[in-house]
Design a protein around this motif. Structure first.
Motif, PDB file in Angstrom:
ATOM      1  N   GLY A  18       0.827  -1.193   0.000  1.00  0.00           N
ATOM      2  CA  GLY A  18       0.000   0.000   0.000  1.00  0.00           C
ATOM      3  C   GLY A  18       0.867   1.251   0.000  1.00  0.00           C
ATOM      4  N   LEU A  19       0.217   2.403  -0.038  1.00  0.00           N
ATOM      5  CA  LEU A  19       0.936   3.675  -0.120  1.00  0.00           C
ATOM      6  C   LEU A  19       1.873   3.871   1.062  1.00  0.00           C
ATOM      7  CD1 LEU A  19       1.338   6.412  -1.544  1.00  0.00           C
ATOM      8  CD2 LEU A  19      -0.573   7.297  -0.183  1.00  0.00           C
ATOM      9  N   GLU A  20       1.402   3.584   2.270  1.00  0.00           N
ATOM     10  CA  GLU A  20       2.239   3.804   3.454  1.00  0.00           C
ATOM     11  C   GLU A  20       3.484   2.915   3.439  1.00  0.00           C
ATOM     12  OE1 GLU A  20       1.950   6.153   5.751  1.00  0.00           O
ATOM     13  OE2 GLU A  20       0.292   6.912   4.547  1.00  0.00           O
ATOM     14  N   THR A  21       3.300   1.671   2.994  1.00  0.00           N
ATOM     15  CA  THR A  21       4.448   0.763   2.918  1.00  0.00           C
ATOM     16  C   THR A  21       5.464   1.253   1.884  1.00  0.00           C
ATOM     17  OG1 THR A  21       3.030  -1.095   3.522  1.00  0.00           O
ATOM     18  CG2 THR A  21       5.157  -1.632   2.563  1.00  0.00           C
ATOM     19  N   LYS A  22       4.965   1.748   0.749  1.00  0.00           N
ATOM     20  CA  LYS A  22       5.878   2.272  -0.275  1.00  0.00           C
ATOM     21  C   LYS A  22       6.658   3.482   0.248  1.00  0.00           C
ATOM     22  CE  LYS A  22       2.900   2.527  -3.778  1.00  0.00           C
ATOM     23  NZ  LYS A  22       2.485   2.839  -5.164  1.00  0.00           N
ATOM     24  N   ILE A  23       5.975   4.326   1.009  1.00  0.00           N
ATOM     25  CA  ILE A  23       6.662   5.485   1.600  1.00  0.00           C
ATOM     26  C   ILE A  23       7.792   5.020   2.529  1.00  0.00           C
ATOM     27  CG2 ILE A  23       6.378   7.366   3.277  1.00  0.00           C
ATOM     28  CD1 ILE A  23       3.630   7.892   2.014  1.00  0.00           C
ATOM     29  N   GLU A  24       7.505   4.002   3.347  1.00  0.00           N
ATOM     30  CA  GLU A  24       8.519   3.489   4.273  1.00  0.00           C
ATOM     31  C   GLU A  24       9.686   2.845   3.526  1.00  0.00           C
ATOM     32  OE1 GLU A  24       8.726   4.034   7.531  1.00  0.00           O
ATOM     33  OE2 GLU A  24       6.964   5.292   7.161  1.00  0.00           O
ATOM     34  N   ILE A  25       9.395   2.165   2.410  1.00  0.00           N
ATOM     35  CA  ILE A  25      10.461   1.561   1.602  1.00  0.00           C
ATOM     36  C   ILE A  25      11.401   2.650   1.073  1.00  0.00           C
ATOM     37  CG2 ILE A  25      10.958   0.359  -0.579  1.00  0.00           C
ATOM     38  CD1 ILE A  25       8.347  -1.235  -0.093  1.00  0.00           C
ATOM     39  N   ILE A  26      10.825   3.713   0.542  1.00  0.00           N
ATOM     40  CA  ILE A  26      11.644   4.795  -0.005  1.00  0.00           C
ATOM     41  C   ILE A  26      12.447   5.481   1.096  1.00  0.00           C
ATOM     42  CG2 ILE A  26      11.570   7.016  -1.205  1.00  0.00           C
ATOM     43  CD1 ILE A  26       8.992   5.945  -2.608  1.00  0.00           C
ATOM     44  N   LYS A  27      11.807   5.701   2.239  1.00  0.00           N
ATOM     45  CA  LYS A  27      12.516   6.317   3.368  1.00  0.00           C
ATOM     46  C   LYS A  27      13.710   5.468   3.799  1.00  0.00           C
ATOM     47  CE  LYS A  27       8.800   8.949   5.632  1.00  0.00           C
ATOM     48  NZ  LYS A  27       7.934   9.022   6.832  1.00  0.00           N
ATOM     49  N   GLN A  28      13.488   4.154   3.840  1.00  0.00           N
ATOM     50  CA  GLN A  28      14.574   3.255   4.265  1.00  0.00           C
ATOM     51  C   GLN A  28      15.761   3.340   3.319  1.00  0.00           C
ATOM     52  OE1 GLN A  28      14.795  -0.741   3.019  1.00  0.00           O
ATOM     53  NE2 GLN A  28      14.800  -1.534   5.099  1.00  0.00           N
ATOM     54  N   LYS A  29      15.487   3.346   2.016  1.00  0.00           N
ATOM     55  CA  LYS A  29      16.569   3.419   1.041  1.00  0.00           C
ATOM     56  C   LYS A  29      17.341   4.739   1.183  1.00  0.00           C
ATOM     57  CE  LYS A  29      15.213  -0.487  -0.478  1.00  0.00           C
ATOM     58  NZ  LYS A  29      15.925  -1.679   0.016  1.00  0.00           N
ATOM     59  N   CYS A  30      16.614   5.795   1.509  1.00  0.00           N
ATOM     60  CA  CYS A  30      17.273   7.096   1.695  1.00  0.00           C
ATOM     61  C   CYS A  30      18.202   7.071   2.906  1.00  0.00           C
ATOM     62  CB  CYS A  30      16.220   8.193   1.871  1.00  0.00           C
ATOM     63  SG  CYS A  30      15.274   8.555   0.380  1.00  0.00           S
ATOM     64  N   VAL A  31      17.744   6.469   4.001  1.00  0.00           N
ATOM     65  CA  VAL A  31      18.552   6.425   5.225  1.00  0.00           C
ATOM     66  C   VAL A  31      19.791   5.573   5.023  1.00  0.00           C
ATOM     67  CG1 VAL A  31      18.610   5.607   7.617  1.00  0.00           C
ATOM     68  CG2 VAL A  31      16.629   6.869   6.787  1.00  0.00           C
ATOM     69  N   ILE A  32      19.611   4.384   4.454  1.00  0.00           N
ATOM     70  CA  ILE A  32      20.728   3.454   4.263  1.00  0.00           C
ATOM     71  C   ILE A  32      21.823   4.061   3.403  1.00  0.00           C
ATOM     72  CG2 ILE A  32      21.389   1.274   3.145  1.00  0.00           C
ATOM     73  CD1 ILE A  32      18.740   0.107   4.054  1.00  0.00           C
ATOM     74  N   ASN A  33      21.400   4.809   2.399  1.00  0.00           N
ATOM     75  CA  ASN A  33      22.370   5.277   1.415  1.00  0.00           C
ATOM     76  C   ASN A  33      22.603   6.788   1.448  1.00  0.00           C
ATOM     77  OD1 ASN A  33      22.939   2.718  -0.223  1.00  0.00           O
ATOM     78  ND2 ASN A  33      20.723   2.734   0.004  1.00  0.00           N
ATOM     79  N   HIS A  34      22.179   7.426   2.563  1.00  0.00           N
ATOM     80  CA  HIS A  34      22.483   8.840   2.793  1.00  0.00           C
ATOM     81  C   HIS A  34      21.975   9.726   1.660  1.00  0.00           C
ATOM     82  CE1 HIS A  34      24.956   7.218   5.981  1.00  0.00           C
ATOM     83  NE2 HIS A  34      25.625   6.509   5.104  1.00  0.00           N
TER      84      HIS A  34
END
Length: 432
Positions: free
Chosen positions: A266-282
């Motif tokens: 869902g939309l919220e899960t996709k938002i969390e996926i994108i946020k995670q990738k941003c954090v991991i890779n600065h």
């Protein structure tokens, strides 16, 4: 014996072959380890997952050409996201323990949970803790790019830490290995390999459909492992009922354990996926850009990772990431606006699912199976089509709103008593 290739040798060659800008931005930040006497294994340590993917997709072929040109060999390339040299030894050991290399970046820690995958995630965690005690085999199924392979790798990476012997392989690779061993008259080594592991992780078992000979071999492999209480975990792109050409005796073995479907996020899960990738890779993306991305790309997680990789690469080469940048970056993959299905679409989908005629659902038949299908149509329509109470009553020849409400309450009650019904409804909605 070939001359040992040093890291400095590679740095000088890469600087020459890739040019100063590419070398300075990418290759200077990596560590290179050439293994074996024949220089046929290259381990590259990269700072983040996006550079890992960028090297794999953009430079893998060129690196092989460079080795052929300078060293007369084409190495097996392993790319790992690590930042500490002390982890290299651990990575080497993991390669040796697995019969097929797992993706080290696919772990439980990097898997984002949501309503669409929570059940599958919990099953995956349990089989790591209790090998074959409760669920064996396990089958994860769902569409392409929803996280099945990630979960399979996460299991492998977790149990390797417990010194378990893991084989991770696709069904096609299993077949190719089988054919190779038959041709070389070496089936003993094939069976020794696949029947003496703690965890057999096999991707895309739908590939076995219609291939009788390999199904026979896998049937005996399955029986041997199951008897020894070894864990078998598989993935497929569809449910067991939908896999064509699979022998009934193999299907019955798969049904001994548990199946778990993975739905699109869902939309919220996709938002969390994108946020995670941003954090991991600065990577720094504003809230508006993250929400725009989540709303305008499809449900395929690999596609989401791909566009984030693209934005990271643009940032890496000095381009600022604005909303306009993002809009241009996703033009090729932007999803089409979704249209609500009509009630006729829903009736047809439910009829296909339960193998009855659409006209029977619209009739006043009180046959149990038809009455249940009618209630499911009402339930799904109410969820997917706004302000549909009057339309439902008219389309299904019902008296009034109260009859519609009663049907919805009945399905809600049955879902609480039978969670499988919710999975069936989700499957229908996903197809719609």
């Amino acid at each position: 014996m070939s001359q040992k290739i040093s890291q400095q040798d590679l740095r000088e060659i890469f600087k020459k072959e890739f040019g100063y800008e590419a070398y300075n931005h990418l290759f200077s930040n990596m560590e290179y380890i050439v293994k074996s006497n024949n220089n046929d294994i290259l381990l590259i340590i990269v700072p983040n997952i996006y550079i890992e993917q960028w090297i794999k997709t953009q430079y893998n072929k060129k690196i092989l050409e460079i080795f052929e040109k300078y060293f007369k060999t084409q190495p097996e390339i392993h790319i790992n996201k690590e930042t500490k040299k002390t982890n290299v030894k651990s990575f080497k050991q993991n390669i040796q323990k697995t019969q097929n290399s797992l993706n080290p970046s696919y772990t439980f820690e990097t898997f984002i949970q949501g309503d669409s995958n929570k059940f599958a995630y919990e099953i995956a965690k349990q089989v790591c803790e209790k090998q074959s005690e409760r669920y064996n085999p396990v089958l994860f199924y769902g569409g392409t790019g929803l996280g099945k392979t990630h979960l399979l790798n996460a299991i492998g990476n977790k149990v390797i830490e417990k010194d378990k012997i893991v084989i991770y392989i696709t069904a096609e690779q299993f077949l190719n290995d089988y054919i190779s061993k038959i041709q070389s008259n070496n089936m003993e080594s094939f069976r020794e390999k696949y029947r003496n592991c703690d965890y057999l992780l096999i991707d895309d078992v739908q590939f076995f459909g219609g291939k009788q000979q390999i199904q026979d071999e896998f049937f005996h492999t399955f029986n041997e492992l199951h008897t020894k209480k070894k864990q078998i975990i598989m993935t497929a792109d569809k449910s067991l009922k939908q896999i064509t050409g699979l022998a009934e005796r193999l299907k019955s073995r798969f049904e001994w354990g548990i199946t778990a479907d993975i739905q699109p996020p869902g939309l919220e899960t996709k938002i969390e996926i994108i946020k995670q990738k941003c954090v991991i890779n600065h990577i720094e993306l504003s809230k508006d850009i993250i929400e725009y991305l989540a709303s305008n790309v499809g449900e395929n997680i690999r596609q989401i990772e791909g566009i984030t990789l693209k934005l990271n690469a643009l940032s890496f080469f000095g381009q600022s990431i604005t909303l306009t940048t993002v809009e241009n970056a996703i033009k090729d993959i932007q999803k089409e606006p979704k249209k609500n299905p009509s009630i006729d679409d829903i009736i047809k989908a439910v009829a296909r699912k339960f193998n009855i005629k659409p006209s029977e659902i619209s009739s006043k038949s009180k046959v149990k199976s038809i009455a249940k299908a009618r209630k499911i149509v009402i339930f799904i329509t109410r969820q997917m089509i706004p302000n549909s109470m009057t339309m439902i009553a008219q389309s299904l020849n019902m008296k009034d709103h109260s009859a519609v409400s009663k049907a919805i309450s009945s399905i809600n009650k049955e879902i609480k008593e039978n969670p499988t019904l919710q999975s069936e409804i989700d499957e229908i909605k996903n197809k719609l």
